[in-house]
Each structure stands twice: as structure tokens, then as C-alpha cells.
Design a protein around this motif. Structure first.
Motif, PDB file in Angstrom:
ATOM      1  N   ARG A  46      22.415 -11.645  16.918  1.00  0.00           N
ATOM      2  CA  ARG A  46      23.861 -11.881  16.889  1.00  0.00           C
ATOM      3  C   ARG A  46      24.124 -13.373  16.717  1.00  0.00           C
ATOM      4  N   TYR A  47      25.281 -13.672  16.150  1.00  0.00           N
ATOM      5  CA  TYR A  47      25.739 -15.058  16.076  1.00  0.00           C
ATOM      6  C   TYR A  47      26.138 -15.508  17.475  1.00  0.00           C
ATOM      7  N   ASP A  49      28.908 -16.303  18.566  1.00  0.00           N
ATOM      8  CA  ASP A  49      30.181 -15.693  18.959  1.00  0.00           C
ATOM      9  C   ASP A  49      30.059 -14.202  19.255  1.00  0.00           C
ATOM     10  N   LYS A  51      29.051 -11.836  17.128  1.00  0.00           N
ATOM     11  CA  LYS A  51      29.117 -11.013  15.919  1.00  0.00           C
ATOM     12  C   LYS A  51      27.698 -10.641  15.458  1.00  0.00           C
ATOM     13  N   GLN A  53      24.518  -9.891  13.202  1.00  0.00           N
ATOM     14  CA  GLN A  53      23.909 -10.392  11.972  1.00  0.00           C
ATOM     15  C   GLN A  53      23.218  -9.228  11.282  1.00  0.00           C
TER      16      GLN A  53
END
Length: 183
Positions: A46-47, A49, A51, A53
Motif C-alpha cells: 500500500r501507499y 496513505d 491506497k 498498489q
């Protein structure tokens, strides 16, 4: 050379921009070792933030990589091909076999890693993970294990600057020369 010094059953490949969010390494190693025929695995990334990937991928082809570059600008069939390449048309919430493990965070069976000779040093920064995955798949299966997660502060430099883009292009030519130019 580092291969001679590896003594573990599982070796981890992590970029410096990976942030572990728990005891992922021990758990992933146990998962990999408990799967007969498993040679390589990658967690869900995940990023920062939160979100998701889309890093589990199918084996690269020139068409899929072209679509990946054009999808954000043109959409349509390019977006559909990019979604296929990044496996967004599959259920990625459960462990599953994949064709391409990201080099930003992968676990490899050390014996298989040694047997394939590790990374091909002819690559510079890009596509070496796709090449390694193909080599590891000659020794066993590659998996996405989404029950394990980590944070990846991915920058995608090749999409923002000419020099990294040219490095990536050179690596792609090496990869396709080695594994075939099938569209």
C-alpha cells in the motif's frame, strides 16, 4: 558475491522505501516454507496513505507495457489491458499464483534463489524483478500473499524523468531478448 553467504531457508528482497507494519517477515517465511513447490511470494503493498498498489502482475509483454504507459492518458482498451496486466480483473484478496512478483518486497526460497543465480547483474534498476520472477518460476511457483501487508513509498521515477525512462527501456530490451517478444 552475496549468494555464497546466504544461509537462511528464505531470503527477503526489500527496497529501502518499504515500511514493515508488523512481523511480516517471520510470517511470510513460514507461509512460503509451508507451501510445497513455492519458490517466491510477495505481500500486498500500500501507499503511505493506505491506497492499494497494483503490483501483482502478469508476465510482461510489449503490448501490456505500452498499454500501461498509455492507459492514464487515453483510457479505453489501454485501461482494460493495464487492468489485466496488474490483475485487477482477478480476486487479489486471497493467496494466489502470479506471474510477476515485485522486487520492492519479495520472499524467495533461498535454495531456488541460489540455483537460478540470483539477480541478473545485466539489469540496472528496472525489470530485474520480472526477470528474477521468471527464473524463480523455473524452480517453483510465485504467489501473492495479501494477508501480509507493508507500506511502499513508491515514486515511479521512470514515469517522471527521461534518464530513468531510458534505463527502463534498456532493461526491457534485455528482458524481452531473454524471455521473448510475444505480444
Amino acid at each position: 558475491y552475496v549468494l555464497d553467504r546466504l544461509t537462511s531457508d528464505v531470503h527477503f528482497i526489500l527496497n529501502p522505501d518499504i515500511l514493515l507494519t508488523g512481523d511480516v517477515l517471520e510470517d511470510m517465511a513460514a507461509w512460503l516454507l509451508a507451501r510445497p513447490g513455492a519458490a517466491m511470494a510477495t505481500p500486498q503493498l500500500r501507499y503511505p496513505d493506505g491506497k492499494l498498489q497494483h503490483l501483482p502482475r502478469r508476465k510482461p509483454t510489449p503490448w501490456l507495457l505500452l498499454a500501461r504507459q498509455l492507459a492514464p492518458k487515453l483510457g479505453g482498451c489501454f485501461k482494460k489491458a493495464d487492468d489485466h496486466y496488474t490483475m485487477q480483473d482477478e480476486d487479489l484478496t486471497v493467496p494466489r499464483r502470479i506471474e510477476f512478483c515485485t522486487g520492492s518486497f519479495s520472499a524467495v526460497d533461498t535454495a531456488a534463489f541460489k540455483a537460478v543465480g540470483g539477480f541478473d547483474e545485466g539489469y540496472f534498476m528496472y525489470v530485474e524483478d520480472a526477470d528474477l520472477t521468471q527464473k524463480m518460476r523455473t524452480r517453483g511457483k510465485a504467489y501473492l500473499v495479501p494477508q501480509y501487508t507493508a507500506i511502499h513509498a513508491w515514486h515511479r521515477a521512470a514515469h517522471r524523468s527521461l534518464k530513468p525512462f531510458l534505463w527502463q527501456l534498456r532493461s526491457l530490451l534485455r528482458y524481452f531478448s531473454k524471455w521473448g517478444f510475444a505480444w
